[in-house]
Design a protein around this motif. Structure first.
Motif, PDB file in Angstrom:
ATOM      1  N   SER A  37     -56.082   4.492-107.097  1.00  8.64           N
ATOM      2  CA  SER A  37     -56.216   5.640-106.200  1.00  8.64           C
ATOM      3  C   SER A  37     -54.875   6.196-105.742  1.00  8.64           C
ATOM      4  O   SER A  37     -54.741   7.384-105.472  1.00  8.64           O
ATOM      5  N   ARG A  73     -58.706  -1.016-109.453  1.00  4.23           N
ATOM      6  CA  ARG A  73     -60.086  -1.433-109.229  1.00  4.23           C
ATOM      7  C   ARG A  73     -61.057  -0.704-110.184  1.00  4.23           C
ATOM      8  O   ARG A  73     -62.073  -1.251-110.598  1.00  4.23           O
ATOM      9  N   GLN A 118     -49.022   1.743-100.475  1.00  8.06           N
ATOM     10  CA  GLN A 118     -48.453   0.446-100.860  1.00  8.06           C
ATOM     11  C   GLN A 118     -48.282   0.348-102.368  1.00  8.06           C
ATOM     12  O   GLN A 118     -47.410  -0.356-102.858  1.00  8.06           O
ATOM     13  N   SER A 127     -52.942  -2.892-109.691  1.00  8.67           N
ATOM     14  CA  SER A 127     -52.902  -2.651-108.247  1.00  8.67           C
ATOM     15  C   SER A 127     -53.299  -3.942-107.534  1.00  8.67           C
ATOM     16  O   SER A 127     -53.829  -4.870-108.150  1.00  8.67           O
ATOM     17  N   ASN A 133     -57.842   9.266-113.619  1.00  9.39           N
ATOM     18  CA  ASN A 133     -58.743   8.901-112.534  1.00  9.39           C
ATOM     19  C   ASN A 133     -59.918   9.866-112.538  1.00  9.39           C
ATOM     20  O   ASN A 133     -59.750  11.055-112.798  1.00  9.39           O
ATOM     21  N   GLN A 173     -49.080  -7.613-110.044  1.00 10.48           N
ATOM     22  CA  GLN A 173     -49.215  -6.634-108.953  1.00 10.48           C
ATOM     23  C   GLN A 173     -47.958  -5.787-108.773  1.00 10.48           C
ATOM     24  O   GLN A 173     -46.864  -6.304-108.573  1.00 10.48           O
ATOM     25  N   VAL A 174     -48.154  -4.486-108.806  1.00  9.10           N
ATOM     26  CA  VAL A 174     -47.063  -3.535-108.570  1.00  9.10           C
ATOM     27  C   VAL A 174     -47.245  -2.975-107.167  1.00  9.10           C
ATOM     28  O   VAL A 174     -48.356  -2.621-106.780  1.00  9.10           O
TER      29      VAL A 174
HETATM   30  C1  LIG Z   1     -50.038  -5.458 -96.358  1.00  8.65           C
HETATM   31  C2  LIG Z   1     -50.556  -4.738 -97.547  1.00  8.65           C
HETATM   32  C3  LIG Z   1     -49.851  -4.819 -98.718  1.00  8.65           C
HETATM   33  C4  LIG Z   1     -50.311  -4.187 -99.866  1.00  8.65           C
HETATM   34  N1  LIG Z   1     -49.568  -4.275-101.005  1.00  8.65           N
HETATM   35  C5  LIG Z   1     -50.005  -3.641-102.111  1.00  8.65           C
HETATM   36  C6  LIG Z   1     -49.250  -3.675-103.320  1.00  8.65           C
HETATM   37  O1  LIG Z   1     -48.171  -4.286-103.400  1.00  8.65           O
HETATM   38  N2  LIG Z   1     -49.749  -3.037-104.398  1.00  8.65           N
HETATM   39  C7  LIG Z   1     -50.928  -2.344-104.373  1.00  8.65           C
HETATM   40  O2  LIG Z   1     -51.330  -1.791-105.409  1.00  8.65           O
HETATM   41  N3  LIG Z   1     -51.644  -2.290-103.245  1.00  8.65           N
HETATM   42  C8  LIG Z   1     -51.221  -2.935-102.122  1.00  8.65           C
HETATM   43  N4  LIG Z   1     -51.996  -2.886-100.999  1.00  8.65           N
HETATM   44  C9  LIG Z   1     -53.364  -2.341-101.098  1.00  8.65           C
HETATM   45  C10 LIG Z   1     -53.479  -0.838-101.043  1.00  8.65           C
HETATM   46  O3  LIG Z   1     -53.540  -0.423 -99.696  1.00  8.65           O
HETATM   47  C11 LIG Z   1     -54.780  -0.390-101.765  1.00  8.65           C
HETATM   48  O4  LIG Z   1     -55.873  -1.032-101.185  1.00  8.65           O
HETATM   49  C12 LIG Z   1     -54.785  -0.703-103.266  1.00  8.65           C
HETATM   50  O5  LIG Z   1     -53.588  -0.256-103.868  1.00  8.65           O
HETATM   51  C13 LIG Z   1     -55.992  -0.054-103.915  1.00  8.65           C
HETATM   52  O6  LIG Z   1     -56.073  -0.394-105.275  1.00  8.65           O
HETATM   53  P1  LIG Z   1     -56.807   0.573-106.298  1.00  8.65           P
HETATM   54  O7  LIG Z   1     -56.147   1.889-106.294  1.00  8.65           O
HETATM   55  O8  LIG Z   1     -56.879  -0.164-107.591  1.00  8.65           O
HETATM   56  O9  LIG Z   1     -58.293   0.612-105.724  1.00  8.65           O
HETATM   57  P2  LIG Z   1     -59.101   1.807-105.062  1.00  8.65           P
HETATM   58  O10 LIG Z   1     -58.359   2.399-103.935  1.00  8.65           O
HETATM   59  O11 LIG Z   1     -60.461   1.295-104.850  1.00  8.65           O
HETATM   60  O12 LIG Z   1     -59.121   2.903-106.206  1.00  8.65           O
HETATM   61  C14 LIG Z   1     -59.833   2.799-107.401  1.00  8.65           C
HETATM   62  C15 LIG Z   1     -59.690   4.122-108.121  1.00  8.65           C
HETATM   63  O13 LIG Z   1     -60.297   4.030-109.386  1.00  8.65           O
HETATM   64  C16 LIG Z   1     -60.965   5.255-109.672  1.00  8.65           C
HETATM   65  N5  LIG Z   1     -62.026   4.951-110.633  1.00  8.65           N
HETATM   66  C17 LIG Z   1     -63.106   4.150-110.472  1.00  8.65           C
HETATM   67  N6  LIG Z   1     -63.827   4.108-111.598  1.00  8.65           N
HETATM   68  C18 LIG Z   1     -63.203   4.893-112.502  1.00  8.65           C
HETATM   69  C19 LIG Z   1     -63.473   5.259-113.853  1.00  8.65           C
HETATM   70  N7  LIG Z   1     -64.533   4.783-114.513  1.00  8.65           N
HETATM   71  N8  LIG Z   1     -62.625   6.102-114.466  1.00  8.65           N
HETATM   72  C20 LIG Z   1     -61.546   6.611-113.821  1.00  8.65           C
HETATM   73  N9  LIG Z   1     -61.239   6.286-112.545  1.00  8.65           N
HETATM   74  C21 LIG Z   1     -62.050   5.441-111.898  1.00  8.65           C
HETATM   75  C22 LIG Z   1     -61.487   5.721-108.322  1.00  8.65           C
HETATM   76  O14 LIG Z   1     -61.674   7.120-108.339  1.00  8.65           O
HETATM   77  C23 LIG Z   1     -60.365   5.293-107.387  1.00  8.65           C
HETATM   78  O15 LIG Z   1     -59.407   6.318-107.195  1.00  8.65           O
HETATM   79  C24 LIG Z   1     -51.533  -3.476 -99.829  1.00  8.65           C
HETATM   80  C25 LIG Z   1     -52.228  -3.387 -98.639  1.00  8.65           C
HETATM   81  C26 LIG Z   1     -51.759  -4.001 -97.507  1.00  8.65           C
HETATM   82  C27 LIG Z   1     -52.526  -3.889 -96.233  1.00  8.65           C
END
Ligand SMILES: Cc1cc2nc3c(=O)[nH]c(=O)nc-3n(C[C@H](O)[C@H](O)[C@H](O)COP(=O)(O)OP(=O)(O)OC[C@H]3O[C@@H](n4cnc5c(N)ncnc54)[C@H](O)[C@@H]3O)c2cc1C
Ligand SMILES: Nc1ncnc2c1ncn2[C@@H]1O[C@H](COP(=O)(O)O)[C@@H](O)[C@H]1O
Lengths: 308, 249
Positions: free
Chosen positions: A259, A201, A263, A226, A278, A240-241
């Motif tokens: 993050s 994200r 999952q 993610s 990050n 998606q991983v």
């Molecule tokens: C049933 C179920 C299945 C799921 N399956 C999966 C799956 O297969 N794969 C998966 O990935 N997730 C899965 N999820 C979702 C998982 O729980 C998380 O919501 C998801 O992985 C979060 O994605 P993220 O880390 O990209 O986003 P976030 O948790 O929002 O993290 C974003 C990160 O980016 C960092 N960031 C923001 N801006 C910057 C910047 N400019 N420079 C450096 N860092 C920055 C932030 O500090 C933060 O740590 C699943 C959830 C459920 C409920």
């Protein structure tokens, strides 16, 4: 007892996953037959015949199997299963789609996503997003199994198995293929790449994924994502991983703006070396990263691309 | 058209599980439980079909212990019309659940059955496909779009290479992927109303099926822990470590 391995293929080529599934079959032990089902799959069959350890390739080349729809595929495998003690397929979307259907037709359980073979009836598999590893034993005469390819090193080539045709044609008037929109990329496939660079994200939008492309080009890497990045529409679903996406275990995994939710970790924590970038030094991804760099990805990525 | 949705009670997806000291299983005492996230998506899709006038009735079903009625009440609060609980205290996995569901499909004659693609406890990803086999119905797994049109349904599926669209003749079985919809939250008045909606309890014996898993769980272990590594302070240091220490560049 013999083992039937369902070959995975796309665009007339054998997919890399099959060599990993054959490796799992070798660990079980017994004669290994590979089933190639599809339309115009002679080249796939030839490639399967070259895999080490394969005794025989059985080819069902018919329009009925053109898009590997679950109904005809399961009927075909059910018809052949009587000759075997095990039926194996990769835990790909295709294997996951077809094999449980076969298992139920044969009234047996399926063992999903094995990562190790303890005995011909006993296997290890991750549960709860890989936060526990279960050892399970099948009591069924026929064992229907999907294989997590990262759990088994691919067998090599050098075999010269015989190829024979299977006449069975399943009729299917219940499901029709309409269309497919497949991602096209010159990059290696996620599951097979030695290096994977993934964005979350934190990437902000799809356009910014170009920052990862530059690095991926230099490293010969595949690009992953993610769930949050896919849900937000930055990139397509096939990137998606994670627990419910693709499982990867490359030599090097670079997580950028991710993050580190359990999952996501479920899909990459068996990578050899993990790098996390990050801006939040408390991000859970740093707990599994060999090398963590705290900072803004928009500063770090251009510099990294330049210095690689 | 009647729509049947299968929901499973599982550990809440935010909870980090622990393995029991004797390695017999995962420890679920005092752990927060919830509806499997993919089942929430299934319920949402069924309710939307009803709101669009495509479905006339939504029936939620679970196979499991008494406590699983909580998840049926959640489904009712989200808009299901009635619920069926197939009560069993045994370890039920996908095949057992599919057998009970198959019997209910025979009794209820739904036009569409929607399940999650995977339960996040066992991570099996089997029950929908098995139900399709047992009922002889067509299947579309990993759905990201479902469009019912007369006696057909078009389903877009998330597959390894991208997206695939299939057309199935109804009745059919669909399993949900993450991007099918965004489930709503239950509102308090709906939670109150849900308490009065009908919930039937049956046993596997009533249905004439065996639901206990035939796969023996011999042992459960925690995975190999990854040692957290070091923080580097610059891109130069990172590149240097990757080249000279990890030797992956
Ligand atoms: C049933 C179920 C299945 C799921 N399956 C999966 C799956 O297969 N794969 C998966 O990935 N997730 C899965 N999820 C979702 C998982 O729980 C998380 O919501 C998801 O992985 C979060 O994605 P993220 O880390 O990209 O986003 P976030 O948790 O929002 O993290 C974003 C990160 O980016 C960092 N960031 C923001 N801006 C910057 C910047 N400019 N420079 C450096 N860092 C920055 C932030 O500090 C933060 O740590 C699943 C959830 C459920 C409920
Ligand atoms: N015990 C159960 N009761 C009701 N539905 C279930 C049960 N087990 C599995 N399912 C359904 O099948 C889906 C996939 O589960 P599984 O194949 O077991 O991973 C779940 O999301 C549910 O919709």
């Amino acid at each position: 007892m013999s083992i039937l391995v369902l070959a995975e293929h796309q665009d007339g080529a054998l997919a890399g996953a099959t060599a990993h599934v054959v490796a799992a079959a070798k660990a079980i032990g017994g004669d290994i037959d590979v089933l190639v089902a599809g339309e115009g799959v002679a080249a796939v069959a030839e490639a399967a015949a070259r895999l080490d350890g394969v005794s025989k390739v059985r080819v069902a080349d018919n329009a009925a199997y053109a898009h590997q729809l679950a109904e005809p595929m399961a009927a075909l495998i059910e018809a052949l299963a009587g000759d075997y003690g095990h039926v194996l397929a990769a835990a790909s979307t295709s294997g996951k789609n077809v094999l449980p259907r076969v298992a139920a037709l044969k009234d047996v359980a399926q063992i999903s996503e094995i990562i190790a073979v303890e005995a011909p009836d006993t296997f290890k598999r991750p549960i709860y997003a890989g936060n526990a590893i279960a050892t399970v034993q099948s009591e069924d005469a026929l064992k229907v199994i999907t294989v997590r390819t990262t759990g088994f090193d691919a067998v090599g080539e050098g075999g010269s198995a015989g190829v024979e045709a299977v006449d069975f044609v399943a009729d299917n008037n219940q499901s029709t293929f309409i269309k497919e929109a497949l991602a096209e990329s010159d990059r290696p496939e996620l599951g097979a790449a030695k290096v994977v660079v993934s964005g979350g994200r934190g990437m902000g939008n799809g356009e910014n994924f170009k920052l990862l492309d530059g690095i991926a080009d230099k490293l010969g890497a595949a690009v992953g994502a993610s769930r949050a990045a896919v849900d937000a529409g930055f990139v397509p679903n096939d990137m998606q991983v994670g627990q419910t996406g693709k499982i990867v275990a490359p030599e090097l995994y670079v997580a950028v703006g991710i993050s580190g939710a359990i999952q996501h970790l479920a899909g990459m924590k068996d990578s050899k070396v993990i790098v996390a970038i990050n801006k939040d030094e408390e991000a859970p991804i740093f707990q599994v990263a060999d090398y963590g760099l705290v900072g803004d990805l928009f500063d770090i990525l251009p510099e990294l691309e330049q210095k690689l | 058209m009647k729509v049947l949705v299968a929901v499973k009670r599982v550990i809440d997806y935010n909870v980090k599980i622990r393995v029991k000291a004797d390695h017999s299983d995962v420890d679920l005492t005092n752990v927060k439980m919830a509806m499997n996230p993919f089942c929430e998506i299934a319920v949402e899709e069924a309710v939307r079909l009803k709101e669009k006038g495509v479905a006339t009735e939504v029936v939620a079903v679970t196979v499991g212990p008494k406590a699983a009625q909580e998840q049926l009440r959640t489904a009712l609060a989200l808009g299901a019309d009635r619920a069926i609980h197939v009560e069993s205290d045994e370890r039920v996995e996908s095949l057992g659940a599919a057998k009970a569901l198959a019997k209910l499909v025979e009794d209820e004659q739904p036009g569409l059955v929607i399940l999650g693609k995977q339960a996040i406890d066992t991570d099996n990803n089997q029950a929908g496909q098995m139900l399709a086999a047992l009922t002889g119905l067509p299947q579309a797994t990993f759905a990201s779009e479902v469009n019912v049109d007369g006696d057909k349904v078009q389903v877009t599926r998330e597959i390894d290479g991208g997206l695939q669209t299939l057309e199935l003749t109804l009745p059919a079985i669909v399993t949900t992927d993450l991007r099918l919809n965004e489930p709503r939250y239950a509102k308090l008045p709906d939670i109150m109303k849900a308490k009065k909606k009908p919930l039937d309890v049956k046993t596997p014996a009533d249905l004439g099926v065996e639901v206990a898993s035939r796969v023996k769980l011999l042992r459960v272990e925690p995975p190999a822990e990854r040692q957290g590594g070091v923080k580097v302070s610059s891109v130069d240091e990172l590149v240097d470590k990757l080249k000279n220490e990890a030797k992956v560049l």
